[in-house]
Design a protein around this motif. Structure first.
Motif, mmCIF file in Angstrom:
data_model
loop_
_atom_site.group_PDB
_atom_site.id
_atom_site.type_symbol
_atom_site.label_atom_id
_atom_site.label_comp_id
_atom_site.label_asym_id
_atom_site.label_seq_id
_atom_site.Cartn_x
_atom_site.Cartn_y
_atom_site.Cartn_z
ATOM 1 N N ALA A 103 0.936 -1.377 0.561
ATOM 2 C CA ALA A 103 -0.111 -0.125 -0.246
ATOM 3 C C ALA A 103 0.418 1.245 0.019
ATOM 4 O O ALA A 103 0.855 2.362 -0.789
ATOM 5 C CB ALA A 103 -1.042 -0.240 1.490
ATOM 6 N N ALA A 104 1.621 1.331 0.540
ATOM 7 C CA ALA A 104 2.839 2.565 1.166
ATOM 8 C C ALA A 104 3.547 3.113 -0.370
ATOM 9 O O ALA A 104 3.659 3.850 -0.840
ATOM 10 C CB ALA A 104 3.802 2.461 2.183
ATOM 11 N N ALA A 110 1.756 6.587 -7.022
ATOM 12 C CA ALA A 110 0.513 7.886 -7.142
ATOM 13 C C ALA A 110 0.437 8.728 -6.717
ATOM 14 O O ALA A 110 0.426 9.215 -7.523
ATOM 15 C CB ALA A 110 -0.806 7.174 -6.456
ATOM 16 N N SER A 111 1.886 9.408 -6.217
ATOM 17 C CA SER A 111 1.436 10.764 -6.145
ATOM 18 C C SER A 111 2.640 11.629 -6.463
ATOM 19 O O SER A 111 2.561 12.191 -7.409
ATOM 20 C CB SER A 111 1.977 10.921 -4.497
ATOM 21 O OG SER A 111 2.375 12.198 -4.202
ATOM 22 N N ASP A 112 3.684 11.154 -6.935
ATOM 23 C CA ASP A 112 5.303 10.950 -7.384
ATOM 24 C C ASP A 112 4.508 10.955 -8.993
ATOM 25 O O ASP A 112 5.554 11.767 -9.456
ATOM 26 C CB ASP A 112 6.483 10.273 -7.073
ATOM 27 C CG ASP A 112 6.786 10.481 -5.660
ATOM 28 O OD1 ASP A 112 6.098 10.954 -5.213
ATOM 29 O OD2 ASP A 112 7.784 9.258 -5.377
ATOM 30 N N GLY A 115 -1.027 13.022 -12.669
ATOM 31 C CA GLY A 115 -1.347 13.787 -13.774
ATOM 32 C C GLY A 115 0.284 13.015 -14.739
ATOM 33 O O GLY A 115 -0.918 13.321 -15.819
ATOM 34 N N LYS A 116 0.300 12.356 -14.765
ATOM 35 C CA LYS A 116 1.745 11.443 -15.575
ATOM 36 C C LYS A 116 0.891 9.837 -15.868
ATOM 37 O O LYS A 116 0.313 9.588 -17.153
ATOM 38 C CB LYS A 116 2.800 11.484 -15.160
ATOM 39 C CG LYS A 116 3.256 12.863 -15.066
ATOM 40 C CD LYS A 116 4.960 13.204 -14.914
ATOM 41 C CE LYS A 116 5.246 12.361 -13.754
ATOM 42 N NZ LYS A 116 6.602 12.545 -13.613
ATOM 43 N N VAL A 117 0.181 9.293 -14.669
ATOM 44 C CA VAL A 117 0.240 7.818 -14.770
ATOM 45 C C VAL A 117 -1.027 7.654 -14.197
ATOM 46 O O VAL A 117 -1.116 8.367 -12.733
ATOM 47 C CB VAL A 117 1.237 7.305 -13.771
ATOM 48 C CG1 VAL A 117 0.540 5.412 -14.084
ATOM 49 C CG2 VAL A 117 2.888 7.570 -14.801
ATOM 50 N N ASN A 118 -1.681 7.050 -14.244
ATOM 51 C CA ASN A 118 -3.786 7.260 -13.453
ATOM 52 C C ASN A 118 -2.105 5.674 -12.573
ATOM 53 O O ASN A 118 -2.463 4.739 -13.281
ATOM 54 C CB ASN A 118 -4.246 6.012 -14.748
ATOM 55 C CG ASN A 118 -4.966 7.425 -15.871
ATOM 56 O OD1 ASN A 118 -4.756 7.766 -15.492
ATOM 57 N ND2 ASN A 118 -4.442 6.182 -16.817
ATOM 58 N N VAL A 119 -3.407 5.267 -11.347
ATOM 59 C CA VAL A 119 -2.903 4.359 -10.163
ATOM 60 C C VAL A 119 -4.976 3.660 -10.019
ATOM 61 O O VAL A 119 -5.400 4.998 -9.158
ATOM 62 C CB VAL A 119 -2.029 4.943 -9.262
ATOM 63 C CG1 VAL A 119 -2.165 3.337 -8.644
ATOM 64 C CG2 VAL A 119 -0.592 4.941 -9.533
ATOM 65 N N VAL A 120 -5.048 2.803 -9.989
ATOM 66 C CA VAL A 120 -6.001 2.597 -9.717
ATOM 67 C C VAL A 120 -6.343 1.514 -8.435
ATOM 68 O O VAL A 120 -5.334 -0.162 -9.242
ATOM 69 C CB VAL A 120 -7.102 2.755 -11.069
ATOM 70 C CG1 VAL A 120 -8.353 1.504 -10.114
ATOM 71 C CG2 VAL A 120 -6.861 3.606 -11.725
ATOM 72 N N GLY A 121 -6.796 1.567 -7.523
ATOM 73 C CA GLY A 121 -6.889 -0.063 -6.736
ATOM 74 C C GLY A 121 -7.665 -0.631 -7.561
ATOM 75 O O GLY A 121 -8.826 -0.095 -7.409
ATOM 76 N N VAL A 122 -7.619 -2.219 -7.642
ATOM 77 C CA VAL A 122 -9.438 -2.699 -7.790
ATOM 78 C C VAL A 122 -9.440 -4.229 -6.596
ATOM 79 O O VAL A 122 -8.949 -4.781 -6.722
ATOM 80 C CB VAL A 122 -9.163 -3.200 -8.801
ATOM 81 C CG1 VAL A 122 -10.189 -4.382 -9.728
ATOM 82 C CG2 VAL A 122 -8.322 -2.526 -9.898
ATOM 83 N N THR A 138 -4.833 1.824 5.074
ATOM 84 C CA THR A 138 -3.108 2.366 4.483
ATOM 85 C C THR A 138 -3.101 3.335 3.716
ATOM 86 O O THR A 138 -2.040 3.668 3.484
ATOM 87 C CB THR A 138 -4.197 0.826 3.273
ATOM 88 O OG1 THR A 138 -4.472 1.074 2.240
ATOM 89 C CG2 THR A 138 -3.344 -0.062 3.871
ATOM 90 N N GLY A 139 -4.466 3.967 4.613
ATOM 91 C CA GLY A 139 -3.923 5.799 3.569
ATOM 92 C C GLY A 139 -3.750 5.746 2.548
ATOM 93 O O GLY A 139 -3.264 6.801 2.001
ATOM 94 N N THR A 140 -4.683 4.999 1.271
ATOM 95 C CA THR A 140 -4.080 4.665 0.250
ATOM 96 C C THR A 140 -5.699 5.691 -0.924
ATOM 97 O O THR A 140 -5.674 4.970 -1.685
ATOM 98 C CB THR A 140 -4.029 3.439 -0.631
ATOM 99 O OG1 THR A 140 -5.218 2.582 -0.497
ATOM 100 C CG2 THR A 140 -2.960 3.361 -0.209
ATOM 101 N N GLY A 141 -6.052 6.762 -0.344
ATOM 102 C CA GLY A 141 -7.339 7.238 -0.654
ATOM 103 C C GLY A 141 -6.731 8.405 -1.145
ATOM 104 O O GLY A 141 -8.058 8.680 -2.658
ATOM 105 N N SER A 142 -5.762 8.351 -1.548
ATOM 106 C CA SER A 142 -5.571 9.906 -2.849
ATOM 107 C C SER A 142 -5.212 9.253 -4.399
ATOM 108 O O SER A 142 -5.295 10.140 -4.972
ATOM 109 C CB SER A 142 -3.983 9.532 -2.913
ATOM 110 O OG SER A 142 -3.084 8.212 -2.965
ATOM 111 N N PHE A 143 -5.935 8.005 -4.757
ATOM 112 C CA PHE A 143 -6.289 7.230 -5.821
ATOM 113 C C PHE A 143 -7.237 6.382 -5.695
ATOM 114 O O PHE A 143 -8.106 5.851 -4.443
ATOM 115 C CB PHE A 143 -5.204 6.582 -6.614
ATOM 116 C CG PHE A 143 -4.294 5.386 -5.729
ATOM 117 C CD1 PHE A 143 -4.932 4.243 -5.866
ATOM 118 C CD2 PHE A 143 -3.627 6.003 -5.183
ATOM 119 C CE1 PHE A 143 -4.355 2.615 -5.178
ATOM 120 C CE2 PHE A 143 -3.116 4.470 -3.927
ATOM 121 C CZ PHE A 143 -3.665 3.331 -3.799
ATOM 122 N N PRO A 144 -8.502 6.519 -7.167
ATOM 123 C CA PRO A 144 -9.667 5.239 -7.120
ATOM 124 C C PRO A 144 -9.880 4.580 -6.297
ATOM 125 O O PRO A 144 -8.160 3.156 -7.317
ATOM 126 C CB PRO A 144 -10.196 5.915 -8.036
ATOM 127 C CG PRO A 144 -8.937 5.941 -9.292
ATOM 128 C CD PRO A 144 -7.859 7.156 -8.280
#
Length: 195
Positions: A103-104, A110-112, A115-122, A138-144
């Motif tokens: 997760a981290a 995703a943060s780094d 705007g350049k790369v999509n990161v999506v959790g499934v 896990t603090g992973t709410g910054s991406f869908p």
């Protein structure tokens, strides 16, 4: 009588394979067991069905991204919006310690690369409430994160175990699929698509 005892053993083995926390090595082939093996992904440059919708970026929508889902927070998600950029699909389950360990690093990538790369959790293999808790814990709410309780997205990409990454280039071609323990190596794989 022999067939009766063989069937439960075979089913148990198949179920164990599906629910075991991933630990296998990845594949860099675009023709492995992921999206590239599905009919939808066999020609990634093909535009999506002519329904007039698209990613909004003018990019052709590959068939592999011609699906919709719902996020863990109940919002509609149209995968066509991912077209034109490299995409990391992270398949995880809420109870999986290997997934928690990824997760981290996944959130950092995703943060780094915003705007350049999509990161999506499934998310799969559990109920939506557990999926929401995992994202919060896990603090992973910054991406869908998609709530794939029925396993439709997992089936689409032929994912059979959690803790699995599928990385697509900007045309929708699978360039990597497999397990990255602790997410190690994910940043390098993404950098190779953006540089």
């Amino acid at each position: 009588m022999h067939a009766r005892t063989l069937l439960p053993v075979t089913l148990a083995a198949a179920l164990l394979t599906l629910t075991a926390c991933g630990s296998g090595e990845g594949s860099t082939s675009g023709s492995g067991a992921g999206a590239a093996a599905t009919p939808e992904a066999s020609s990634p440059a093909q535009p999506a069905a002519s329904d007039g919708s698209g990613s909004g970026s003018g990019a052709q929508v590959p068939q592999v991204l011609n699906f919709s889902a719902t996020t863990v927070d109940g919002k509609p998600f149209d995968a066509k919006t991912l077209a034109g950029k490299p995409t990391v699909l992270w398949f995880w389950a809420p109870w999986c310690p290997t997934c928690k360990g990824q997760a981290a690093e996944t959130a950092k990538v995703a943060s780094d690369n915003a705007g350049k790369v999509n990161v999506v959790g499934v998310a799969g293999l559990d109920k939506n409430a557990a999926m929401r808790d995992f994202v919060a814990d896990t603090g992973t709410g910054s991406f869908p994160h998609l709530s794939d309780e029925k396993g439709e997205v997992w089936k689409r990409f032929e994912v059979t175990q959690q803790s699995h990454y599928v990385i697509l280039d900007k045309t929708g071609k699978t360039v990597y699929e497999g397990v990255l323990p602790g997410g190690k190596g994910l940043a390098d794989k993404v950098a190779g698509l953006t540089g």
